[in-house]
Design an enzyme around this catalytic site. Structure first.
Site, PDB file in Angstrom:
ATOM      1  N   SER A 149       0.829  -1.211   0.000  1.00  0.00           N
ATOM      2  CA  SER A 149       0.000   0.000   0.000  1.00  0.00           C
ATOM      3  C   SER A 149       0.867   1.265   0.000  1.00  0.00           C
ATOM      4  O   SER A 149       1.834   1.379   0.746  1.00  0.00           O
ATOM      5  CB  SER A 149      -0.896   0.015   1.241  1.00  0.00           C
ATOM      6  OG  SER A 149      -1.546   1.258   1.324  1.00  0.00           O
ATOM      7  N   LYS A 197     -14.347  -3.067   1.880  1.00  0.00           N
ATOM      8  CA  LYS A 197     -15.155  -1.850   1.687  1.00  0.00           C
ATOM      9  C   LYS A 197     -16.631  -2.060   2.012  1.00  0.00           C
ATOM     10  O   LYS A 197     -17.289  -1.158   2.518  1.00  0.00           O
ATOM     11  CB  LYS A 197     -14.987  -1.327   0.253  1.00  0.00           C
ATOM     12  CG  LYS A 197     -13.592  -0.775  -0.007  1.00  0.00           C
ATOM     13  CD  LYS A 197     -13.465  -0.190  -1.395  1.00  0.00           C
ATOM     14  CE  LYS A 197     -12.024   0.188  -1.689  1.00  0.00           C
ATOM     15  NZ  LYS A 197     -11.847   0.796  -2.998  1.00  0.00           N
ATOM     16  N   ASP A 231     -13.583   7.244  -3.640  1.00  0.00           N
ATOM     17  CA  ASP A 231     -12.978   6.699  -4.871  1.00  0.00           C
ATOM     18  C   ASP A 231     -13.462   7.436  -6.122  1.00  0.00           C
ATOM     19  O   ASP A 231     -12.668   7.797  -6.985  1.00  0.00           O
ATOM     20  CB  ASP A 231     -13.312   5.210  -5.019  1.00  0.00           C
ATOM     21  CG  ASP A 231     -12.529   4.349  -4.043  1.00  0.00           C
ATOM     22  OD1 ASP A 231     -11.423   4.758  -3.648  1.00  0.00           O
ATOM     23  OD2 ASP A 231     -13.026   3.266  -3.689  1.00  0.00           O
ATOM     24  N   GLY A 286     -16.562  -3.484 -16.373  1.00  0.00           N
ATOM     25  CA  GLY A 286     -16.628  -4.071 -15.037  1.00  0.00           C
ATOM     26  C   GLY A 286     -17.836  -3.594 -14.267  1.00  0.00           C
ATOM     27  O   GLY A 286     -18.224  -2.421 -14.365  1.00  0.00           O
ATOM     28  N   LEU A 302      -8.353   1.841 -13.464  1.00  0.00           N
ATOM     29  CA  LEU A 302      -8.388   2.083 -12.020  1.00  0.00           C
ATOM     30  C   LEU A 302      -7.201   1.417 -11.319  1.00  0.00           C
ATOM     31  O   LEU A 302      -6.769   1.856 -10.262  1.00  0.00           O
ATOM     32  CB  LEU A 302      -9.694   1.539 -11.426  1.00  0.00           C
ATOM     33  CG  LEU A 302     -10.825   2.538 -11.228  1.00  0.00           C
ATOM     34  CD1 LEU A 302     -11.135   3.318 -12.475  1.00  0.00           C
ATOM     35  CD2 LEU A 302     -12.077   1.843 -10.726  1.00  0.00           C
TER      36      LEU A 302
HETATM   37  P1  ATR Z   1     -14.003  -5.190  -7.358  1.00  0.00           P
HETATM   38  O1  ATR Z   1     -14.660  -4.918  -6.052  1.00  0.00           O
HETATM   39  O2  ATR Z   1     -12.529  -4.920  -7.390  1.00  0.00           O
HETATM   40  O3  ATR Z   1     -14.724  -4.580  -8.507  1.00  0.00           O
HETATM   41  P2  ATR Z   1     -15.277  -7.703  -7.904  1.00  0.00           P
HETATM   42  O4  ATR Z   1     -16.537  -7.250  -7.269  1.00  0.00           O
HETATM   43  O5  ATR Z   1     -14.806  -9.112  -7.697  1.00  0.00           O
HETATM   44  O6  ATR Z   1     -14.048  -6.787  -7.489  1.00  0.00           O
HETATM   45  O7  ATR Z   1     -15.415  -7.423  -9.473  1.00  0.00           O
HETATM   46  C1  ATR Z   1     -14.390  -7.666 -10.345  1.00  0.00           C
HETATM   47  C2  ATR Z   1     -14.811  -7.202 -11.738  1.00  0.00           C
HETATM   48  O8  ATR Z   1     -13.786  -7.556 -12.663  1.00  0.00           O
HETATM   49  C3  ATR Z   1     -16.077  -7.848 -12.234  1.00  0.00           C
HETATM   50  O9  ATR Z   1     -16.729  -6.951 -13.109  1.00  0.00           O
HETATM   51  C4  ATR Z   1     -15.526  -9.056 -12.986  1.00  0.00           C
HETATM   52  O10 ATR Z   1     -16.389  -9.585 -13.964  1.00  0.00           O
HETATM   53  P3  ATR Z   1     -17.565 -10.625 -13.513  1.00  0.00           P
HETATM   54  O11 ATR Z   1     -18.608  -9.783 -12.843  1.00  0.00           O
HETATM   55  O12 ATR Z   1     -18.029 -11.220 -14.773  1.00  0.00           O
HETATM   56  O13 ATR Z   1     -16.899 -11.602 -12.580  1.00  0.00           O
HETATM   57  C5  ATR Z   1     -14.338  -8.434 -13.649  1.00  0.00           C
HETATM   58  N1  ATR Z   1     -13.276  -9.363 -14.065  1.00  0.00           N
HETATM   59  C6  ATR Z   1     -12.419 -10.032 -13.270  1.00  0.00           C
HETATM   60  N2  ATR Z   1     -11.530 -10.729 -14.021  1.00  0.00           N
HETATM   61  C7  ATR Z   1     -11.826 -10.484 -15.321  1.00  0.00           C
HETATM   62  C8  ATR Z   1     -11.282 -10.895 -16.559  1.00  0.00           C
HETATM   63  N3  ATR Z   1     -10.226 -11.715 -16.621  1.00  0.00           N
HETATM   64  N4  ATR Z   1     -11.848 -10.443 -17.707  1.00  0.00           N
HETATM   65  C9  ATR Z   1     -12.907  -9.605 -17.655  1.00  0.00           C
HETATM   66  N5  ATR Z   1     -13.483  -9.184 -16.514  1.00  0.00           N
HETATM   67  C10 ATR Z   1     -12.956  -9.608 -15.353  1.00  0.00           C
END
Ligand code: ATR
Length: 282
Positions: A17, A68, A105, A130, A223
């Site tokens: 961090s 969070k 954020d 996402g 991000l």
């Molecule tokens: P965060 O709180 O960091 O957003 P999260 O709630 O686990 O973590 O969400 C991760 C996001 O990254 C989600 O939109 C996920 O897609 P899914 O909802 O389909 O799971 C996306 N994500 C993670 N790995 C990915 C990958 N390899 N390709 C595309 N999208 C990905």
């Protein structure tokens, strides 16, 4: 001098961090007497660690992955933006000992994009990649900038659709059009600004994007950030982005907003971003 006020960031993992450094620089710059540490706190230890921190007179806390949502639940009172995000990254201990939760954020992202990078979002077509917690946390501040429209693309389309339902309900008529789709549905669509809020970059991965989805001269923002350029930042550079940036500036800006909430003083973020950027050398 009296003993410094205590602040901390909780998260897991937390070893890398930059928050203690950033808040240390802010404190030095503004002459605030505070101490800020990073503490490794897995989700199942959050309640105990929070109680201990408060017992020891802690004044404020940042919470990062995976805490969070737990922090949002722990807060007795929340800002509107934290309520919409259903996530809290900043807790303030109020005079009566209650916990006020905020989410800085989204405002950090918007400040980095609009002020530091000089990009106006009003009237632009935005694509948000996402629909997890990170995407939810920045959605309202992005809509508040008045884009021409915002499309949320996600691997699991249902999650993007759920976000659209929720935020369309909050914003009502006259708000920027909001739509959801899968990555395959992006074929034939063009956007001025693409913001990556997937966890893909962290795994060195990238959502499958059509090569021409970015308007020539558009902007890409990831991000995520790291010691080397993220996969999405590189994608932007390779696909004609005029600006392609990662989330280092957002990290500093969200910290500045938390600092302001805690101390009532707004630090100058520019020298801190310059220093951290120079140290990683890109
Ligand atoms: P965060 O709180 O960091 O957003 P999260 O709630 O686990 O973590 O969400 C991760 C996001 O990254 C989600 O939109 C996920 O897609 P899914 O909802 O389909 O799971 C996306 N994500 C993670 N790995 C990915 C990958 N390899 N390709 C595309 N999208 C990905």
């Amino acid at each position: 001098m009296s003993s410094p006020d205590r602040y901390a960031v909780f998260g897991h993992p937390i070893g890398h961090s930059k928050s203690p450094r950033i808040h240390g620089l802010f404190a030095e710059q503004t002459g605030q007497n505070l101490q800020y540490i990073a503490q490794d706190v897995p989700a199942d230890a959050f309640a105990n660690c929070l109680a201990e921190f408060l017992e020891q007179g802690g004044r404020g806390l940042n919470c990062t992955i995976p805490l969070k949502e737990l922090a949002w639940r722990a807060a007795g009172r929340c800002s509107k933006r934290a309520e919409l995000a259903k996530a809290v990254n900043t807790l303030l201990v109020e005079a009566d000992g209650g916990l006020f939760g905020d989410n800085t954020d989204g405002v950090g992202l918007v400040r980095d994009v609009c002020v530091n990078l000089g990009l106006a979002l009003a009237g632009k077509r935005l694509l948000l990649l996402g629909a997890g917690g990170a995407g939810r946390g920045i959605l309202q501040p992005l809509l508040d900038e008045g884009p021409d429209g915002l499309v949320i693309a996600n691997r699991t389309v249902g999650k993007a659709e759920q976000l659209v339902r929720e935020f369309a309900g909050v914003n009502g008529r006259g708000a920027p059009p909001l739509a959801a789709c899968g990555f395959a549905d992006l074929a034939g669509q063009r956007f001025d600004v693409i913001i990556n809020a997937t966890a893909a970059s962290l795994q060195g991965d990238l959502p499958p994007l059509p090569a021409d989805v970015l308007e020539p001269g558009g902007a890409c923002y990831d991000l995520a950030y790291g010691t080397v350029p993220t996969t999405f930042l590189c994608w932007g550079r390779e696909h004609g982005a005029a600006v392609s940036a990662d989330g280092l500036g957002m990290l500093v800006e969200q910290a500045a907003e938390a600092f302001w909430l805690w101390r009532g003083v707004r630090p100058d973020t520019a020298p801190v971003i310059r220093l951290l950027s120079a140290e990683r050398g890109f």
